[in-house]
Design a protein around this motif. Structure first.
Motif, PDB file in Angstrom:
ATOM      1  N   PHE A 129       0.657  -1.157   0.006  1.00  0.00           N
ATOM      2  CA  PHE A 129      -0.039  -0.035  -0.021  1.00  0.00           C
ATOM      3  C   PHE A 129       1.062   1.343  -0.019  1.00  0.00           C
ATOM      4  O   PHE A 129       0.585   2.157  -0.866  1.00  0.00           O
ATOM      5  CB  PHE A 129      -0.798   0.098   1.266  1.00  0.00           C
ATOM      6  CG  PHE A 129      -2.245  -0.569   0.863  1.00  0.00           C
ATOM      7  CD1 PHE A 129      -2.542  -1.894   0.762  1.00  0.00           C
ATOM      8  CD2 PHE A 129      -3.389   0.213   0.729  1.00  0.00           C
ATOM      9  CE1 PHE A 129      -3.669  -2.412   0.261  1.00  0.00           C
ATOM     10  CE2 PHE A 129      -4.506  -0.297   0.399  1.00  0.00           C
ATOM     11  CZ  PHE A 129      -4.673  -1.777   0.033  1.00  0.00           C
ATOM     12  N   ALA A 152       2.429   1.750  -3.614  1.00  0.00           N
ATOM     13  CA  ALA A 152       1.559   1.860  -4.462  1.00  0.00           C
ATOM     14  C   ALA A 152       0.956   3.435  -4.359  1.00  0.00           C
ATOM     15  O   ALA A 152       1.053   4.013  -5.247  1.00  0.00           O
ATOM     16  CB  ALA A 152       0.276   0.826  -4.526  1.00  0.00           C
ATOM     17  N   GLY A 153       0.876   3.687  -3.024  1.00  0.00           N
ATOM     18  CA  GLY A 153       0.412   5.043  -2.855  1.00  0.00           C
ATOM     19  C   GLY A 153       1.479   6.053  -3.284  1.00  0.00           C
ATOM     20  O   GLY A 153       1.157   7.074  -4.121  1.00  0.00           O
ATOM     21  N   VAL A 183       1.771   6.405  -7.152  1.00  0.00           N
ATOM     22  CA  VAL A 183       0.884   7.008  -7.674  1.00  0.00           C
ATOM     23  C   VAL A 183       1.108   8.340  -7.518  1.00  0.00           C
ATOM     24  O   VAL A 183       1.071   9.298  -8.530  1.00  0.00           O
ATOM     25  CB  VAL A 183      -0.760   6.650  -7.142  1.00  0.00           C
ATOM     26  CG1 VAL A 183      -1.875   7.631  -7.453  1.00  0.00           C
ATOM     27  CG2 VAL A 183      -1.171   5.259  -7.708  1.00  0.00           C
ATOM     28  N   VAL A 184       1.501   8.967  -6.212  1.00  0.00           N
ATOM     29  CA  VAL A 184       1.698  10.320  -6.172  1.00  0.00           C
ATOM     30  C   VAL A 184       2.823  10.849  -7.047  1.00  0.00           C
ATOM     31  O   VAL A 184       2.743  11.693  -7.609  1.00  0.00           O
ATOM     32  CB  VAL A 184       1.889  10.522  -4.732  1.00  0.00           C
ATOM     33  CG1 VAL A 184       2.324  11.936  -4.345  1.00  0.00           C
ATOM     34  CG2 VAL A 184       0.896  10.381  -3.858  1.00  0.00           C
ATOM     35  N   VAL A 201       1.610  11.030 -10.794  1.00  0.00           N
ATOM     36  CA  VAL A 201       0.672  12.387 -10.915  1.00  0.00           C
ATOM     37  C   VAL A 201       1.506  13.603 -10.823  1.00  0.00           C
ATOM     38  O   VAL A 201       1.554  14.461 -11.597  1.00  0.00           O
ATOM     39  CB  VAL A 201      -0.419  12.336  -9.803  1.00  0.00           C
ATOM     40  CG1 VAL A 201      -1.291  13.436  -9.790  1.00  0.00           C
ATOM     41  CG2 VAL A 201      -1.373  11.202  -9.781  1.00  0.00           C
ATOM     42  N   GLN A 202       2.623  13.531  -9.952  1.00  0.00           N
ATOM     43  CA  GLN A 202       3.519  14.861  -9.700  1.00  0.00           C
ATOM     44  C   GLN A 202       4.253  15.206 -10.955  1.00  0.00           C
ATOM     45  O   GLN A 202       4.227  16.122 -11.306  1.00  0.00           O
ATOM     46  CB  GLN A 202       4.440  14.436  -8.648  1.00  0.00           C
ATOM     47  CG  GLN A 202       5.409  15.756  -8.193  1.00  0.00           C
ATOM     48  CD  GLN A 202       4.847  16.635  -7.106  1.00  0.00           C
ATOM     49  OE1 GLN A 202       4.966  15.989  -6.097  1.00  0.00           O
ATOM     50  NE2 GLN A 202       4.668  17.746  -7.551  1.00  0.00           N
TER      51      GLN A 202
END
Lengths: 256, 156
Positions: free
Chosen positions: A57, A60-61, A64-65, A68-69
């Motif tokens: 987790f 993955a978190g 993802v950040v 997106v960044q």
């Protein structure tokens, strides 16, 4: 039963000297030890399972950040009341009245507002600043982004407004025709350096500019085009030139 | 207290094949919600390529509650769901299953409400929101099937 006893005696000859009771006790002890070992093993397994899940987790978190960044445009995002260095401005950028338009070259309403805004620019000249920002409505206008980029690519050669005017004036032509070919034709007409124009059309800088405008529009809760902001305040789209004119005069009077 | 301990002491068996898909779906839901949360706070483009109205949905008044984006609630929900499911796999207790069912049932209802808001109030859809709603509904259905096949008949 006999066979079993025989085997056991073979396996552990030392037990021969033990009494029946002692042997039973030893066996129980061994059983408890293996049980303890198993439970310890299971504990480690469970701990591993929870750790793995937590790691998955967190990883993955974080991933993802990070992704997106990376997709955030490098340019700052302008609010509806300010003018940034990257903005396309007509009139005087020192003017106290600022009209910001969020537009989409493929939107018919924007095309019908285009002559109105152009006349306003000529009417007020240096008294106001008119800023054009892109708000491509990609869901309904497939050619909105490419034309926004074309205007920005022309801007890099100092001809944003020329391309802006041409795109609105010939909206029907490029909406129906082959826009790639027509954009090159327009660039030639405006005497842009063709190769440079094509290169800029797909450059990250130009993409970022269009995206920064769009994000700014979203933040200002723009949801249709054209949307106008007069000194940072959203206005209802005026129904006539006269109405628009009066709004700007009122804003000028307020400032003076 | 006695009821709780009774529920705790009841064990449920043969549930791995129901719970592993729930784990996978929870993880996917977490990725989806984490993506939307990140785009919200970093002000990044969402990439509404499939259904381009998703900006309308994600910037609407319904995208936030108490100033917190719904997507963040979603990410926390999926993390909790994953944790409870893992706990159920770890200790196959009826009590843990009931907590999981309660959480998933809540998620199911919230998903229906969110789909309803997109359909009737906004009349616009966002694929990432629909994906998350679909995942919540799928998880609920799997758990319902599991309840029917493994819990209801054996425990009650």
């Amino acid at each position: 039963m006999v066979k079993y006893k025989h085997m056991e005696q073979n396996a552990q000859p030392a037990q021969q000297d033990l009494t029946k009771k002692e042997r039973k006790q030893l066996r129980r002890q061994q059983k408890e030890e293996t049980r303890a070992q198993e439970s310890k093993k299971r504990k480690v397994q469970r701990l591993g399972m929870w750790l793995l899940a937590a790691l998955a987790f967190a990883g993955a978190g974080g991933g993802v950040v990070w992704l997106v960044q990376k997709s955030v445009p490098d340019l700052p995002v302008a609010g509806p009341a300010e003018i940034l260095a990257q903005d396309q401005v007509k009139g005087s950028d020192q003017a106290r009245v600022v009209l910001v338009e969020y537009g989409d070259f493929q939107c018919p309403a924007c095309a019908s507002f285009y002559p109105v805004v152009k006349t306003l620019t000529e009417e007020f000249r240096d008294e106001i600043a008119i800023v054009y920002r892109h708000f491509p409505l990609t869901s309904v206008h497939a050619k909105a982004v490419i034309t926004a980029r074309a205007a920005e690519a022309a801007a890099l050669q100092g001809k944003f407004w020329e391309m802006h005017d041409l795109l609105f004036e010939r909206q029907r032509e490029w909406v129906q025709g082959d826009e790639q070919e027509l954009l090159v034709q327009y660039a030639r007409e405006l005497e842009l350096e063709e190769e440079l124009f094509l290169e800029d059309l797909n450059s990250p800088a130009v993409r970022d500019k269009v995206e920064a405008d769009r994000v700014g529009g979203l933040q200002a809760r723009v949801n249709s085009t054209p949307t106008f902001f007069l000194n940072g305040e959203r206005i209802q789209n005026p129904r006539s030139y006269a109405e628009f004119y009066d709004l700007i005069v009122a804003a000028l009077e307020q400032e003076n | 207290m006695t009821l709780l301990s009774q529920l705790w002491n009841r064990k449920i068996e043969k549930v791995v094949w129901y719970l592993v898909p729930v784990l996978i779906f929870s993880f996917l839901g977490f990725l989806d919600a984490a993506y939307l949360t990140a785009t919200h706070y970093l002000q990044a483009p969402v990439g509404c390529s499939l259904i381009a109205e998703c900006d309308t949905v994600l910037t609407s008044a319904y995208a936030e509650m108490f100033g917190i984006p719904i997507a963040l609630f979603g990410a926390l929900y999926y993390t909790a769901l994953f944790g409870i499911t893992l706990a159920l796999l770890d200790a196959k207790r009826l009590l843990v299953f009931m907590v999981l069912g309660l959480a998933s049932g809540t998620g199911f209802l919230v998903s229906l409400v969110l789909i309803g808001i997109q359909m009737f109030l906004l009349e616009a859809y966002c694929q990432f929101c629909l994906l998350s709603a679909g995942i919540s509904i799928a998880i609920f259905l799997i758990l319902f099937l599991m309840f029917w096949k493994r819990v209801y008949s054996r425990v009650f």
